[in-house]
Write an enzyme that holds these catalytic residues in place. Structure first.
Site, PDB file in Angstrom:
ATOM      1  N   ASP A 479      -3.583   1.482   2.205  1.00  0.00           N
ATOM      2  CA  ASP A 479      -4.137   0.323   2.911  1.00  0.00           C
ATOM      3  C   ASP A 479      -5.666   0.389   2.932  1.00  0.00           C
ATOM      4  O   ASP A 479      -6.268   1.452   2.708  1.00  0.00           O
ATOM      5  CB  ASP A 479      -3.580   0.348   4.347  1.00  0.00           C
ATOM      6  CG  ASP A 479      -3.562  -1.028   4.998  1.00  0.00           C
ATOM      7  OD1 ASP A 479      -4.154  -1.964   4.444  1.00  0.00           O
ATOM      8  OD2 ASP A 479      -2.959  -1.150   6.080  1.00  0.00           O
ATOM      9  N   ASP A 549      -0.319 -10.137   4.992  1.00  0.00           N
ATOM     10  CA  ASP A 549       0.218  -9.749   6.299  1.00  0.00           C
ATOM     11  C   ASP A 549       0.984 -10.911   6.926  1.00  0.00           C
ATOM     12  O   ASP A 549       1.699 -10.718   7.900  1.00  0.00           O
ATOM     13  CB  ASP A 549      -0.918  -9.332   7.245  1.00  0.00           C
ATOM     14  CG  ASP A 549      -1.127  -7.828   7.211  1.00  0.00           C
ATOM     15  OD1 ASP A 549      -0.446  -7.145   6.429  1.00  0.00           O
ATOM     16  OD2 ASP A 549      -1.981  -7.332   7.976  1.00  0.00           O
TER      17      ASP A 549
END
Ligand code: DGJ
Length: 729
Positions: A479, A549
């Protein structure tokens, strides 16, 4: 040989299956772009007859006699300072303060295959591939700067890739201010620019605007290709559809600050510049040094956006992605993030794994929160040791327990970041990106490690390797959750501070190369607060990417459709999440969430412990079905059938290479207010004479029927969806 040089007229001809790309040497020394488009069988045999012979106000460059003005010429790699006063591909300031560069032809070579780009991700070739390369050396006599234009032709993939290498063969330092990967030309003004722009949770939405006089630019100055724009633009004729019309696609294999611009000049020519963003950039090239810039991939399609995308998909899936997962199916995973965020302990994860096994899921991924003192986002990035309070068995022990349930185990890390509240920060405060004497802005309570430093790169390599060596870990989600501000390196000298953004990526690419080679059996998934850095550069290291997301199925119709303009479905990670959705509260049916997620790498991202037995059974059925479809979805050709940007639904299909099966997904978005009629969906890419039978055996149609008459979808309620799968008999 798909590259030829005609010595009689000094013309280079690059040919792919359907396109020709032509350059020529004016007066034997000025390299000009002459044509790119539909494949031609013959060309005028004289370079001068292919260019405008008019003078512009800026006059003709010294050395170009006969009335040609460089301000009008389609110079293949234009520089600034002489009489071409448009935006250049290259601009440098030399040691004596002068800033003019005049590139002239020196030599060229043509060879089979393709060389690796040093330190940068790039397309590659394998033995038996029909790839030919051309290197054209240009030079500036006064400063002894040499510029190597490198082209490779992927004949079968219909793609031309290019990059540039600079060599300072002189005696003084060269300050490179701008060094772009390409300059391309359109010789008339009748084009729209199509680009992918958005933001957090709305990545890569399709935007279209008419090119007009002046400069239109999309870019990133965020030290990441970003959520906001993608390193891709297309020049398309007005009203181009998925199947018809001319489109030129330009896609940059780079993850840092980029620029993509189209400049229409007074004479209605369009120049397209793309490469590293010159904003805030200065690269000091010392005598004897070389500088390699990123690769760019051009695709020309006379059959609309569909053909362009399929070319990108094939090339990126087969000759940009690497490693054992390139051609294999990935485990269907459950990710703990939306299931529990930071609120978990070992037993909760084990219970989730047991439920996941019941549902047919193959891997449990433990997301953020397993390390240091991390119970929220205020701390511990950089302290990559397990929090034993949460996970008493440690990662190795947890992996064993999950394996014994019958699941693989995966883990999350954010290796490029550092929390000011961390052991690492106490030890190495100077490892952050920061400007001297200025406070650094925090985002999500974190700072960024300075990857231009070798010791920082080594620290990341060691931390990630140590974590992956703790046990049987099969997957890593990498990430990266913030943009970079106050861009300064405490390591680089003052006169090299403006190299930081690019050096960061050279450092990151080195780290990713080492780790992915060290752990060839680990599946790496990229993520940057969702799809913030989902670019071709990353695909070289990560064969799949968390698309956004925003896991709401209806938002994903738009995000996935836009993303598919360039990115293959095999790389697009698509999860089924809970309803109401955690990001926007939308309530959608379970089968719609699954149907939309089945158009990429299917996974799950919800608390299975809250689901009923019936819902767990539904997931099992979805996974069984997906296993039947995924060969077609992940390795087939994608056809976009209905655009959510232009209609009240989205429909995409995938056809296996040999046309033996087709998977179709249709999903309504916001229909109810329109009381829409039944939806007709015409398929594409099938064998017209083949008979396609649905998997439940109730429908059998010929390919030509499905492509010309099409299928009807009757349930037009909001968010209703359907998937269909046919195999050819
Ligand atoms: C942002 C990612 O996009 C999410 O999926 C999740 O991994 C969080 N970071 C964790 O902090």
């Amino acid at each position: 040989m798909s590259i030829k040089f005609n010595e009689n007229n000094n013309v280079f001809i690059l040919s792919t299956k359907n396109t020709s790309y032509i350059m020529g040497l004016l007066k034997g020394k000025h390299l000009l772009h002459l044509y790119y488009g539909k494949k031609l069988s013959s060309f005028p045999n004289n370079v001068e007859s292919m260019i405008p012979s008019r003078l512009s106000a800026s006059g003709s460059a010294s050395g170009i006699e006969g009335g040609f003005s460089s301000d009008l010429l389609p110079t293949e790699y234009p520089t600034y300072g002489s009489t071409d006063l448009r935006t250049p591909a290259f601009h440098a300031v030399y040691e004596d303060g002068s800033a003019t560069t005049n590139l002239e032809y020196i030599s060229h070579t043509i060879y089979d295959g393709k060389k690796e780009l040093s330190g940068l991700p790039s397309t590659y070739c394998e033995s038996g591939d029909d790839v030919t390369s051309l290197e054209i050396k240009l030079g500036d006599k006064r400063t002894r700067l040499e510029v190597m234009l490198i082209y490779s032709v992927y004949e079968k993939y219909d793609a031309i890739v290019r990059s540039v290498n600079f060599i300072n063969d002189g005696y003084g330092t060269i300050n490179i201010k701008s060094a772009l990967s390409q300059c391309a030309y359109m010789f008339d003004k009748d084009f729209d620019i199509v680009h992918l722009s958005g933001g957090y949770g709305t990545e890569r939405l399709i935007n279209k605007t008419k090119v007009s006089h002046g400069i239109f630019t999309v870019d990133s100055k965020r030290m990441s290709s970003s959520h906001h724009h993608s390193p891709f633009i297309a020049l398309a004729r007005p009203n181009v559809s998925e199947t018809e019309g001319e489109v030129y696609g330009f896609s940059l294999i780079y993850s840092g600050d980029f620029i993509a611009g189209a400049e229409m000049d007074t004479y209605d020519n369009i120049r397209i510049n793309m490469g590293i963003n010159p904003f805030g950039f200065n690269w000091k090239l010392e005598p004897g040094d070389t500088f390699q810039i990123p690769e760019l991939v051009s695709i020309y399609s006379e059959n609309g956006f569909g053909h362009m995308s399929r070319c990108y998909h094939k090339l990126y899936r087969k000759r940009l992605c690497r490693g054992k997962f390139r051609d294999t199916h990935r485990p269907i995973l459950l990710n703990s993030w939306e299931a529990c965020y930071y609120d978990f302990n070992e037993e909760k994860i084990i219970n989730l794994a047991k439920k996941a096994k019941q549902a047919g899921i193959e891997m449990l991924v433990l997301d953020d929160g397993w390390f240091g003192k991390r119970d929220d986002d205020t701390t511990s990035l950089g302290d990559w040791y397990v929090n034993r309070k949460k996970i008493p068995s440690g990662l190795g022990g947890l992996a064993d327990r999950i394996n014994s349930i019958g699941l693989k185990f995966g883990i999350w890390m954010e290796p490029e970041m550092i929390s000011p509240q961390s052991e690492l920060y106490k030890e190495h405060p100077d490892w952050c990106i920061a400007e001297r004497g200025r406070e650094s802005s925090l985002y999500r309570n974190q700072l960024i490690l300075d990857l231009s430093r070798t010791e920082v790169q080594d620290f990341i390599i060691n931390s990630v390797s140590s974590v992956l060596s703790l046990g049987n870990i099969s997957y890593l989600k990498w990430d990266m959750n913030r943009n970079v501000s106050e861009k300064g390196s405490q390591n680089l000298p003052v006169d090299r501070q403006q190299e930081l953004s690019h050096r960061y990526y050279l450092g990151l690419y080195r780290v990713l190369d080492v780790i992915s080679k060290q752990f060839p059996n680990v599946l790496f998934e990229g993520c940057a607060a969702g799809g913030g850095r989902y670019d071709p550069g990353m695909l070289y290291y990560f064969p799949q990417y968390w698309t956004s997301d925003n896991s709401d199925a209806i938002s994903r119709l738009y995000i996935q459709y836009g993303t598919s303009l360039v990115m293959p479905s095999s790389t697009m990670v698509t999860h089924v999440s809970s309803s109401p959705n955690k990001q926007n509260g939308r309530i959608t049916p379970m089968d719609t969430r699954a149907n939309v997620a089945m158009t990429g790498q299917l996974g799950y991202e919800l608390n299975l412990l809250e689901l009923s037995d019936d819902e767990i059974l539904q997931i099992r059925t979805q996974i069984d079905a997906y296993k039947k479809y995924r060969d077609t979805v992940c390795f087939g050709d994608m056809y976009r059938l209905k655009s959510p940007f232009e209609s009240d639904c989205s429909s995409v299909s995938f056809v296996k290479d040999d046309k033996s099966s087709v998977f179709v997904m249709i999903c309504n978005s916001f229909v109810m207010k329109h009381l829409s009629p039944m939806l007709n969906i015409k398929l594409q890419g099938l064998d017209p004479k083949g008979v396609y039978v649905s998997d439940d055996g109730t429908m059998a149609y010929t390919g030509e029927f499905l492509m010309n008459r099409g299928l009807y979808f009757a349930d037009r309620r909001d968010y209703k969806s359907e998937i269909l799968y046919f195999e050819k008999q």
